[in-house]
Design a protein around this motif. Structure first.
Motif, PDB file in Angstrom:
ATOM      1  N   ALA A 298      -6.334 -30.088  18.343  1.00 39.54           N
ATOM      2  CA  ALA A 298      -6.200 -28.653  18.107  1.00 39.54           C
ATOM      3  C   ALA A 298      -4.746 -28.251  17.926  1.00 39.54           C
ATOM      4  CB  ALA A 298      -6.798 -27.868  19.272  1.00 39.54           C
ATOM      5  N   ARG A 299      -4.568 -27.169  17.217  1.00 37.75           N
ATOM      6  CA  ARG A 299      -3.283 -26.470  17.145  1.00 37.75           C
ATOM      7  C   ARG A 299      -2.993 -25.890  18.519  1.00 37.75           C
ATOM      8  NH1 ARG A 299      -0.691 -22.574  13.126  1.00 37.75           N
ATOM      9  NH2 ARG A 299      -0.145 -20.701  14.296  1.00 37.75           N
ATOM     10  N   ASP A 300      -1.740 -25.852  18.910  1.00 41.75           N
ATOM     11  CA  ASP A 300      -1.369 -25.420  20.256  1.00 41.75           C
ATOM     12  C   ASP A 300      -1.302 -23.892  20.371  1.00 41.75           C
ATOM     13  OD1 ASP A 300      -0.607 -25.409  22.870  1.00 41.75           O
ATOM     14  OD2 ASP A 300       1.416 -26.194  22.548  1.00 41.75           O
TER      15      ASP A 300
ATOM     16  N   VAL B 197     -10.612 -22.257   9.902  1.00 41.96           N
ATOM     17  CA  VAL B 197     -10.487 -22.710   8.512  1.00 41.96           C
ATOM     18  C   VAL B 197     -11.686 -22.340   7.653  1.00 41.96           C
ATOM     19  CG1 VAL B 197      -8.959 -24.639   9.059  1.00 41.96           C
ATOM     20  CG2 VAL B 197     -11.435 -24.998   9.064  1.00 41.96           C
ATOM     21  N   VAL B 198     -12.747 -21.874   8.275  1.00 43.06           N
ATOM     22  CA  VAL B 198     -13.965 -21.634   7.505  1.00 43.06           C
ATOM     23  C   VAL B 198     -13.721 -20.608   6.397  1.00 43.06           C
ATOM     24  CG1 VAL B 198     -14.869 -19.801   9.014  1.00 43.06           C
ATOM     25  CG2 VAL B 198     -16.450 -21.249   7.706  1.00 43.06           C
TER      26      VAL B 198
ATOM     27  N   SER C 226      -8.084 -25.765  13.921  1.00 40.30           N
ATOM     28  CA  SER C 226      -6.796 -25.445  13.295  1.00 40.30           C
ATOM     29  C   SER C 226      -6.910 -24.181  12.463  1.00 40.30           C
ATOM     30  CB  SER C 226      -6.359 -26.604  12.399  1.00 40.30           C
ATOM     31  OG  SER C 226      -7.154 -26.641  11.214  1.00 40.30           O
ATOM     32  N   PHE C 227      -5.764 -23.799  11.890  1.00 41.99           N
ATOM     33  CA  PHE C 227      -5.756 -22.829  10.812  1.00 41.99           C
ATOM     34  C   PHE C 227      -5.434 -23.599   9.529  1.00 41.99           C
ATOM     35  CE2 PHE C 227      -4.590 -19.842  14.412  1.00 41.99           C
ATOM     36  CZ  PHE C 227      -5.851 -19.280  14.479  1.00 41.99           C
TER      37      PHE C 227
ATOM     38  N   TRP D 111      -4.083 -18.370   7.477  1.00 43.74           N
ATOM     39  CA  TRP D 111      -5.395 -17.727   7.644  1.00 43.74           C
ATOM     40  C   TRP D 111      -5.470 -16.396   6.902  1.00 43.74           C
ATOM     41  CZ3 TRP D 111      -7.987 -16.407  13.016  1.00 43.74           C
ATOM     42  CH2 TRP D 111      -9.378 -16.563  12.915  1.00 43.74           C
ATOM     43  N   SER D 112      -4.826 -16.327   5.738  1.00 44.95           N
ATOM     44  CA  SER D 112      -4.765 -15.064   5.002  1.00 44.95           C
ATOM     45  C   SER D 112      -6.091 -14.677   4.355  1.00 44.95           C
ATOM     46  CB  SER D 112      -3.673 -15.122   3.931  1.00 44.95           C
ATOM     47  OG  SER D 112      -3.934 -16.156   3.000  1.00 44.95           O
TER      48      SER D 112
END
Length: 403
Positions: free
Chosen positions: A175-177, A269-270, A241-242, A45-46
């Motif tokens: 989803a990511r945990d 992610v957007v 997610s990322f 997510w940079s």
């Protein structure tokens, strides 16, 4: 003799006048107030981390010009540290900042990182403002955590309603945990169910060492089951997610039952540049009509946020979203709070009270900053962004808005 004395007397008078003015003019000594930014600059997510850093640097520049014009007793000094979106790294960086007397932190980005620093912030009187954490589990009244974006309840309600409105009656969610993405999975599913849809929630996948092939197999099974019940073209997938979500996209792109239905995403992610660099991922997003929400930028404030967005893009090469611009607003609210204390940070209870009051009356580049009882942004709409091909490359583009 008289002719000689007149110039001397005149010069003496001027000298005395200058000295008198100098004595009457108060010399203002500006003391630094340190603000620590905690962003993911080189990790997951940079894109948001890089644009948030630029937003904070520009806010520091603009605020200090404003304070200098008012002969303020303080000025803002911003420092940025790279959390890499790692919870323990974020915690250690927070402790290091706290140990040198920092009382204001902007960030971190994710709810998992925010949860990791929360005990330290509450125990040591540090005011934290996240620009992008959404987890409902962190909506706690009276703590030292504030968030300049709407919680997952607001975003999930918008996403769930939009997905249902677009024709899906069955939805597989995954989803990511971590706290933020799990919160989005839950709130989106709840909103979709409330509209009359049926949800199949896949167990969240681990942050590290995830078996993405197993996740895809579970999604495929549930898509098939819901398609039997709801009909072809009535089932979609929602992924919170990322940037690791691209691994799921790569695998899903080879599955006919998954690359021929609609996919939706969360705010993690957007506008991420990671989804644009791999043609397989970008083409999958285009084929499935994938889009994700960003906290919306109001048209009524376009004259305020457009110039700032252009300045950030000039520094980073990345189009910033509202979460990055919220970091800019957060630093201004801190500055306005400090104006009321002449830069003093000794009375933390007073600072918290003043900060809430300033946020509730302030209108920043992202619109009204008013907070709810838990210290989160009280309202908000969402812009939906999808990916399109632009010549030989790919880019994000606005494809819709929440109601």
């Amino acid at each position: 003799m008289r002719k000689l004395l007149l110039p001397v007397i005149a010069l003496l008078a001027v000298t005395l006048l200058v000295q008198s003015c100098a004595k009457s003019k108060k010399v203002v000594v500006s003391q630094p107030v340190k603000v620590q930014g905690l962003f993911s600059i080189t990790g997951n997510w940079s894109s948001l981390g890089i644009t948030s850093r630029a937003a904070l640097e520009l806010a520091q520049e603009d605020i200090n010009k404003y304070l200098a014009q008012k002969d303020a007793k303080f000025h803002i000094e911003v420092a940025i540290s790279d959390t890499k979106l790692e919870t323990e790294t974020a915690r250690l960086l927070f402790v290091a900042a706290k140990d040198v007397g920092v009382k204001f932190v902007i960030g971190p980005q994710s709810s998992a990182e925010l949860a990791a620093i929360k005990p330290e912030a509450d125990a040591h009187d540090v005011l934290v403002v996240s620009q992008s954490s959404t987890a409902g589990s962190l909506a706690i009244a009276g703590d030292n955590i504030f968030r300049f974006c709407p919680s997952d309840k607001i975003e999930g309600a918008a996403s769930g309603a939009t997905i249902f409105k677009q024709g899906s009656t069955g939805l597989v969610t995954v989803a990511r945990d971590d706290a933020g993405n799990k919160g989005l999975q839950t709130s989106t599913g709840a909103a979709f169910t409330a509209k009359g849809g049926e949800v199949s929630a896949i167990a969240p996948y681990p942050i590290t060492s995830a078996n993405y092939a197993s996740v895809i197999a579970s999604i495929k099974t549930e898509v098939a089951r819901l398609t039997t019940a709801k009909g072809v073209g009535k089932v979609a997938v929602y992924l919170a997610s990322f940037d690791e979500g691209i691994e799921l996209f790569k695998l899903a792109s080879t599955e006919p039952t998954l690359n021929s239905i609609k996919w939706y995403g969360g705010d993690g992610v957007v506008l991420s540049t990671a989804l644009l660099t791999d043609p397989v991922v970008a083409e999958f997003a285009i084929k499935t009509g994938f889009f994700a929400p960003s906290f919306g930028l109001p048209d009524a404030f376009k004259t305020k946020w457009e110039p700032l967005a252009a300045r950030i893009k000039a520094k980073t090469g990345i189009d910033p979203d509202a979460y990055a611009l919220a970091a800019y607003d957060a630093l201004w609210t801190i500055a306005y709070t400090l104006e009321a204390t002449d830069g003093s940070t000794t009375d933390f209870a007073k600072i918290k009270t003043l900060f809430v009051a300033e946020a509730n009356k302030d209108t920043g580049v992202t619109g009204a900053d008013a907070l709810d009882a838990a210290g989160d942004r009280a309202s908000g709409t969402f812009d939906y962004f999808g990916i399109v091909k632009d010549g030989a490359s790919y880019k994000w583009t606005l494809v819709g808005k929440s109601e």
